[in-house]
Design a protein around this motif. Structure first.
Motif, PDB file in Angstrom:
ATOM      1  N   GLY A   1       0.804  -1.234   0.000  1.00  0.00           N
ATOM      2  CA  GLY A   1       0.000   0.000   0.000  1.00  0.00           C
ATOM      3  C   GLY A   1       0.831   1.276   0.000  1.00  0.00           C
TER       4      GLY A   1
ATOM      5  N   ASN B   1       2.897   5.906  -7.221  1.00  0.00           N
ATOM      6  CA  ASN B   1       1.859   6.664  -7.945  1.00  0.00           C
ATOM      7  C   ASN B   1       2.041   8.170  -7.743  1.00  0.00           C
TER       8      ASN B   1
ATOM      9  N   THR C   1       3.020   1.492  -3.268  1.00  0.00           N
ATOM     10  CA  THR C   1       2.243   1.837  -4.464  1.00  0.00           C
ATOM     11  C   THR C   1       1.802   3.293  -4.416  1.00  0.00           C
ATOM     12  N   THR C   2       1.373   3.741  -3.260  1.00  0.00           N
ATOM     13  CA  THR C   2       0.958   5.141  -3.125  1.00  0.00           C
ATOM     14  C   THR C   2       2.128   6.074  -3.446  1.00  0.00           C
TER      15      THR C   2
HETATM   16  C1  NAG Z   1      -1.842   3.411  -8.170  1.00  0.00           C
HETATM   17  O1  NAG Z   1      -2.201   3.573  -9.541  1.00  0.00           O
HETATM   18  C2  NAG Z   1      -2.732   2.399 -10.154  1.00  0.00           C
HETATM   19  C3  NAG Z   1      -2.867   2.646 -11.625  1.00  0.00           C
HETATM   20  O2  NAG Z   1      -3.489   3.892 -11.876  1.00  0.00           O
HETATM   21  C4  NAG Z   1      -4.054   2.060  -9.479  1.00  0.00           C
HETATM   22  O3  NAG Z   1      -4.575   0.868 -10.018  1.00  0.00           O
HETATM   23  C5  NAG Z   1      -3.811   1.857  -7.973  1.00  0.00           C
HETATM   24  O4  NAG Z   1      -5.029   1.648  -7.316  1.00  0.00           O
HETATM   25  C6  NAG Z   1      -3.099   3.044  -7.377  1.00  0.00           C
HETATM   26  N1  NAG Z   1      -2.765   2.653  -6.025  1.00  0.00           N
HETATM   27  C7  NAG Z   1      -2.746   3.506  -4.984  1.00  0.00           C
HETATM   28  C8  NAG Z   1      -2.433   2.917  -3.670  1.00  0.00           C
HETATM   29  O5  NAG Z   1      -2.944   4.691  -5.133  1.00  0.00           O
END
Ligand code: NAG
Ligand code: NAG
Ligand code: NAG
Ligand code: ZN
Length: 318
Positions: A176, A183, A179-180
């Motif tokens: 989590g 992103n 990825t955040t």
């Molecule tokens: C990060 O971006 C991906 C692709 O846009 C998305 O599927 C994912 O939910 C996002 N994750 C977070 C934790 O923001």
């Protein structure tokens, strides 16, 4: 301030290690390592992994998580972690191989086992490839603070919130928060993130730290007194010298130091949140991101050093 906010109702469906540094974390470690391999290690990695894995530790790094739920590989599940029976909520963090590595083995013995096996020329190419894929993966897992923690099944049984979504503490640390971060700060592009960490190692804020990363000197606890060695070279040499004498199930010194280093973050950062905090924003997130960046970069660099010593006799790295 530290509060736990796991609820009894939330006895979650997560069993130990439904996740591990997610795919992104493991790929990061593998791709970073690939950048720092010396000639003998690089040539073994390329020929062993072949086109199946694009000759890359990055592509092969997640294999061990993909197979651990298959019946044929169920035995490998305990090798992804060590259940440190310490007390992180009371600021007491520690890892002890005798106390924490179960009878069936743990990540410490697994690293020793596969470090022996990868060098066994009598094994088949696929057995040595399997050893490489396990090393690739376990040197990543050992840097994840909740893979070296027994409390609440390594945080799997602690409910948490990340980006407004329900998760658990372990998963927040595996995926989590990372990825955040990718992103939010790297355009969602894993390769951009990896390139940034590699640049920090080669010429940025990590450059002055790398020799310490390879020294296997514990920053948190004295290394066990019964052993005098504390370098990657000595660890691997000792394993070779003791081959056939139970060496393959004796944990090595460097992995123990790495486990303790990761485990220390359980006391300083991982459990330091207030009830209701969203772990993927605010202070908690801001404190966790540098730890995750550092741990992934460090373990990638160590993975390269480990393989370099195995195949070229020295780390070949500054
Ligand atoms: C990060 O971006 C991906 C692709 O846009 C998305 O599927 C994912 O939910 C996002 N994750 C977070 C934790 O923001
Ligand atoms: C395979 O590796 C090469 C570099 O060795 C890279 O350029 C290419 O993008 C990789 N392909 C995939 C599918 O990862
Ligand atoms: C060592 O690895 C082999 C092959 O994967 C496995 O069968 C064995 O159980 C491992 N032994 C230990 C002590 O981890
Ligand atoms: Zn794992």
């Amino acid at each position: 301030m530290r509060h736990l906010k796991y609820s009894l109702l939330g006895l979650s469906a997560f069993v130990r290690g439904t996740s591990a540094w997610g795919a992104l974390g493991h790929e990061t470690v593998g791709y970073i390592a690939q950048e720092f391999l010396t000639s003998g290690a690089l040539s073994f990695v390329k020929s062993s992994l072949g086109s199946t894995y694009n000759q890359s530790l990055g592509s092969a790094a997640t294999w061990a998580d993909n197979v651990r739920y298959e019946t044929a590989y169920k035995w490998s599940a305990p090798y992804h972690f060590v259940d440190a029976e310490d007390d992180p909520l009371d600021d007491s963090c520690s890892v002890s191989e005798t106390r924490d590595c179960g009878d069936g083995g743990c990540i410490l013995t697994a690293i020793a086992n596969y470090t022996t096996r990868i060098q066994e020329t009598s094994l088949s190419a696929s057995q040595r490839q399997e050893a490489l894929k396990f090393i690739d993966h376990f040197l990543g897992d050992i840097g994840q603070p909740l893979h070296v923690e027994a409390y609440e099944v390594g945080g799997n049984d602690i409910d948490a919130v990340c980006g407004g979504k329900s998760t658990n503490l372990h998963a927040a640390w595996d995926t989590g928060i990372l990825t955040t971060n990718i992103n939010g700060s790297y355009g969602g592009n894993l390769q951009t993130y990896i390139a940034a960490l590699v640049a920090r190692i080669k010429s940025g804020e990590y450059k002055s730290l790398t020799s310490d990363w390879l020294s296997c000197t514990s920053i948190t606890e004295p290394v066990s007194t019964k052993r005098s060695v504390a370098t990657i070279e000595e660890d691997i040499k000792r394993l070779g010298a003791e081959k056939g004498k139970r060496a393959s199930i004796t944990p090595l010194e460097c992995p123990l130091v790495w486990a303790r280093e990761a485990n220390a973050y359980d006391c300083s950062v991982v459990f330091s949140y207030d009830s209701g905090d969203d772990l993927c924003e605010g202070d908690y997130f801001d404190n966790a991101v540098p730890v995750i960046d550092l741990q992934l970069a460090k373990q990638g660099y160590r993975l390269a050093a480990w393989l370099n010593v195995i195949f070229d006799g020295e780390t070949g790295l500054p």
